[in-house]
Design a protein around this motif. Structure first.
Motif: not given
Length: 144
Positions: A78-83, A85-88, A91
């Motif tokens: 979840k944490r990595s997916s958020k990163w 999604l935010k930075y493409g 990241s």
């Protein structure tokens, strides 16, 4: 033999195992009987290939992530997916970070990031990190 060991530890450290290739790299530098360029090359290659293994896992094993034996837990994902999604794909420059870096390379595979883009961005981050470790090790060897 030490170059091979550094390669294996660097590869495994980029996957799910909690190993520190940086400590081994610094230790081999401290011995001062190894070529620093080859140490950088071996550690970087092993670590980049380990991350590439995670990318391949992401491509082919997304359907297994709810299994108990799956290497990344839901919180990491979840944490990595958020990163991601935010930075493409940018990241991936931070794939060297502890905790989020390894799952980040897996998420890149699940999101089908083009392998050449993946490879270039991961390599920049990983080689950069090893260069910093080597510079800090060299400085500490000169000071002490």
């Amino acid at each position: 033999m030490s170059y091979i060991t550094l390669f294996v530890i660097s590869f495994l450290a980029a996957t799910i195992l909690p190993l520190s290739s940086e400590i081994m790299l610094a230790g081999l530098m401290a011995v001062q009987s190894y070529n620093n360029f080859i140490l950088l090359l071996v550690a970087s290659l092993g670590n980049i290939l380990g991350s590439s293994f995670n990318w391949v896992l992401g491509i082919y094993s997304r359907k297994f992530e709810s299994k108990k034996w799956f290497p990344f837990n839901q919180k990491q994902m979840k944490r990595s997916s958020k990163w991601f999604l935010k930075y493409g794909k940018w990241s991936l420059l931070f794939a060297w970070l502890p905790i989020v870096g390894d799952p980040l390379t897996f998420v890149a595979g699940t999101m089908r990031i083009r392998f050449l883009d993946f490879l270039i961005l991961v390599a920049i981050g990983k080689v950069g990190r090893y260069l910093m470790v080597m510079a800090a090790t060299d400085l500490s060897l000169k000071l002490f």
